[in-house]
Scaffold this motif. Sequence first.
Motif, short mmCIF file in Angstrom:
data_model
loop_
_atom_site.label_atom_id
_atom_site.label_comp_id
_atom_site.label_asym_id
_atom_site.label_seq_id
_atom_site.Cartn_x
_atom_site.Cartn_y
_atom_site.Cartn_z
N LYS A 60 6.59 -0.44 1.88
CA LYS A 60 5.98 -1.30 3.12
C LYS A 60 6.43 -2.55 3.25
N LYS A 92 -2.32 -2.99 0.65
CA LYS A 92 -1.68 -1.90 0.55
C LYS A 92 -0.87 -1.86 -0.55
N TYR A 114 -0.13 7.59 0.11
CA TYR A 114 -0.02 8.55 1.15
C TYR A 114 -1.48 8.97 1.65
N ASP A 115 -1.79 9.39 2.86
CA ASP A 115 -2.97 9.80 3.31
C ASP A 115 -3.99 8.67 2.77
N GLY A 116 -3.57 7.64 3.11
CA GLY A 116 -4.57 6.34 3.18
C GLY A 116 -4.94 5.90 1.48
N VAL A 160 -4.44 2.07 0.33
CA VAL A 160 -5.03 1.36 1.27
C VAL A 160 -6.39 1.13 0.96
N GLU A 217 -2.22 -7.14 5.06
CA GLU A 217 -2.19 -7.42 6.87
C GLU A 217 -3.77 -7.52 7.32
N ALA A 218 -3.66 -8.28 8.48
CA ALA A 218 -4.69 -8.36 9.24
C ALA A 218 -5.23 -7.19 9.69
N LYS A 219 -6.54 -6.83 9.66
CA LYS A 219 -7.09 -5.45 9.84
C LYS A 219 -6.92 -5.51 11.49
N VAL A 220 -6.38 -4.66 12.28
CA VAL A 220 -5.91 -4.50 13.51
C VAL A 220 -7.39 -4.04 14.21
N GLU A 230 -4.91 5.34 17.41
CA GLU A 230 -3.49 5.44 16.88
C GLU A 230 -2.53 6.39 17.52
N PHE A 241 -0.61 1.18 16.11
CA PHE A 241 -1.90 1.15 16.45
C PHE A 241 -1.76 0.83 17.88
N ASN A 254 2.53 0.39 12.68
CA ASN A 254 1.88 0.62 11.19
C ASN A 254 2.83 1.10 10.05
N GLU A 255 3.40 2.00 10.34
CA GLU A 255 4.31 2.36 9.12
C GLU A 255 5.30 3.54 9.75
P1 ADP Z 1 -0.69 5.75 4.36
O1 ADP Z 1 0.66 5.38 3.80
O2 ADP Z 1 -1.58 6.04 3.14
O3 ADP Z 1 -0.75 6.63 5.57
P2 ADP Z 1 -1.44 3.66 6.10
O4 ADP Z 1 -0.73 2.19 6.08
O5 ADP Z 1 -0.87 4.47 7.55
O6 ADP Z 1 -1.45 4.45 4.85
O7 ADP Z 1 -3.04 3.56 6.40
C1 ADP Z 1 -3.99 4.72 6.46
C2 ADP Z 1 -4.78 4.23 7.60
O8 ADP Z 1 -5.66 3.08 7.33
C3 ADP Z 1 -4.17 4.17 8.75
O9 ADP Z 1 -3.99 5.29 9.43
C4 ADP Z 1 -5.41 3.24 9.55
O10 ADP Z 1 -6.43 4.05 10.17
C5 ADP Z 1 -5.86 2.37 8.55
N1 ADP Z 1 -5.04 1.12 8.55
C6 ADP Z 1 -3.72 0.78 7.95
N2 ADP Z 1 -3.36 -0.34 8.04
C7 ADP Z 1 -4.33 -1.13 9.07
C8 ADP Z 1 -4.36 -2.24 9.54
N3 ADP Z 1 -3.65 -3.52 9.31
N4 ADP Z 1 -5.54 -2.38 10.41
C9 ADP Z 1 -6.48 -1.35 10.64
N5 ADP Z 1 -6.29 -0.31 10.13
C10 ADP Z 1 -5.35 -0.01 9.52
#
Ligand code: ADP
Length: 398
Positions: free
Chosen positions: A103, A143, A149-151, A154, A179-182, A187, A255, A267-268
């Motif tokens: 990431k 992160k 994966y699947d959160g 994070v 990361e700043a919390k968006v 999504e 997002f 996001n990713e």
């Molecule tokens: P993974 O690789 O496990 O899927 P993600 O980076 O997609 O992880 O993050 C999982 C979830 O966390 C996202 O789908 C979102 O809901 C929340 N999230 C991740 N990054 C942020 C962010 N910068 N701001 C707000 N929510 C976030």
Amino acid sequence: MTFPVIGVVGGGQLARMMAPAATALGFELRVLAEGEDVSAVSAVPTSPVGDYRDLDALLEFSQGLDVMTFDHEHVPTEHLRVLQAAGVNVQPGPDALVNAQDKLVMRAAIDRLELPNPTWASVEDVEALVAFGEQTGWPVVLKMPRGGYDGKGVRIVDSPEEARQTTEWFEAMAPLLAEAKVDFSRELSALVARTPDGESRAWPVVHTIQVDGVCDEVIAPAQDIPLEVAAAAEDAAVRIANELGVTGVMAVEMFETPGVGAGFLINELAMRPHNTGHWTQDGSVTSQFEQHLRAVLNLPLGATDVLGPIVVMKNFLGGDNQELFSAYPMAMASEPAAKIHCYGKEVRPGRKIGHVNLVGASAADVDSVRQRATTVANIIRDGRAPARPGPGNSEEHS
Ligand code: ADP
């Protein structure tokens, strides 16, 4: 003329769902499986068991393949380089794939392309995390750059005090991504496919609903999205695919940020068929699984038109019902238009074991299509009809 042989590293449900597409086109699919009981094995006759972290296992598996592709992103980048040097046609290649594996690499790439990133930093330790939080404001999102994966990998960090409790994470991996919390309204996911020759096609941007970090539901196309935001999100996905040299299917998770910047932040990236693209199996002219095979084989891509005004995909996770098939008669009777996809996995609580796709007749019906797809998924998960609302019964649709 012989038909191509495609090798997929990893035997999860994504590899499994490539099998019907390969069969239809006459291609041979092989899978390097993690074990004899993983999802793809019962669908793919040639599924040797081997460790994707073991270079020798990968080299052996590569024999006789026209192309090697992936069910997940965890094959070490250095192994992919060795395979390439040995003449294996690896799609996507390591230089592209590393953006889905790491990431921090991905964030830097998105900055380079001047596409919209959340505010981010590579943080070496707790002090750097605290400094980032003080600068951008709390809470922040921390992160693991690799392996999540699947959160998992994070976490939300609410304050400097909480930041000081993350030492274990830095001991496990450093640097980490902060990361700043968006503050997002929903999504989104933009799905594209690209061939080595550079042809690309996108599906319409979809709305994805996560529960506890796991994709739960997808609404395709995303409803009420401003046209310019949808177009910009699709363009961003195509540009990422082109500029990073992505081949096969890629999902760009985003997002939605109404009224702020381009209206979305990235996001990713996932470089393989993705949960947010399962709706294409029954809702698009070309499913993401067929498109992935076409793309990695450098064949012309299929049309990505949507087969109805609204398509809903609802996942089901392992629940009370261990005997999934016992619920099929009730599930099928409840919704004859629903398409059930079962991954052949042992039922464990919270594990993704299947999904339901349902194409609706009118976008105005989105709520009812969601409700109907959810009912089918819940019947299979629970092994019984959803409880009806009534006196003394408040647990309607869980
Ligand atoms: P993974 O690789 O496990 O899927 P993600 O980076 O997609 O992880 O993050 C999982 C979830 O966390 C996202 O789908 C979102 O809901 C929340 N999230 C991740 N990054 C942020 C962010 N910068 N701001 C707000 N929510 C976030």
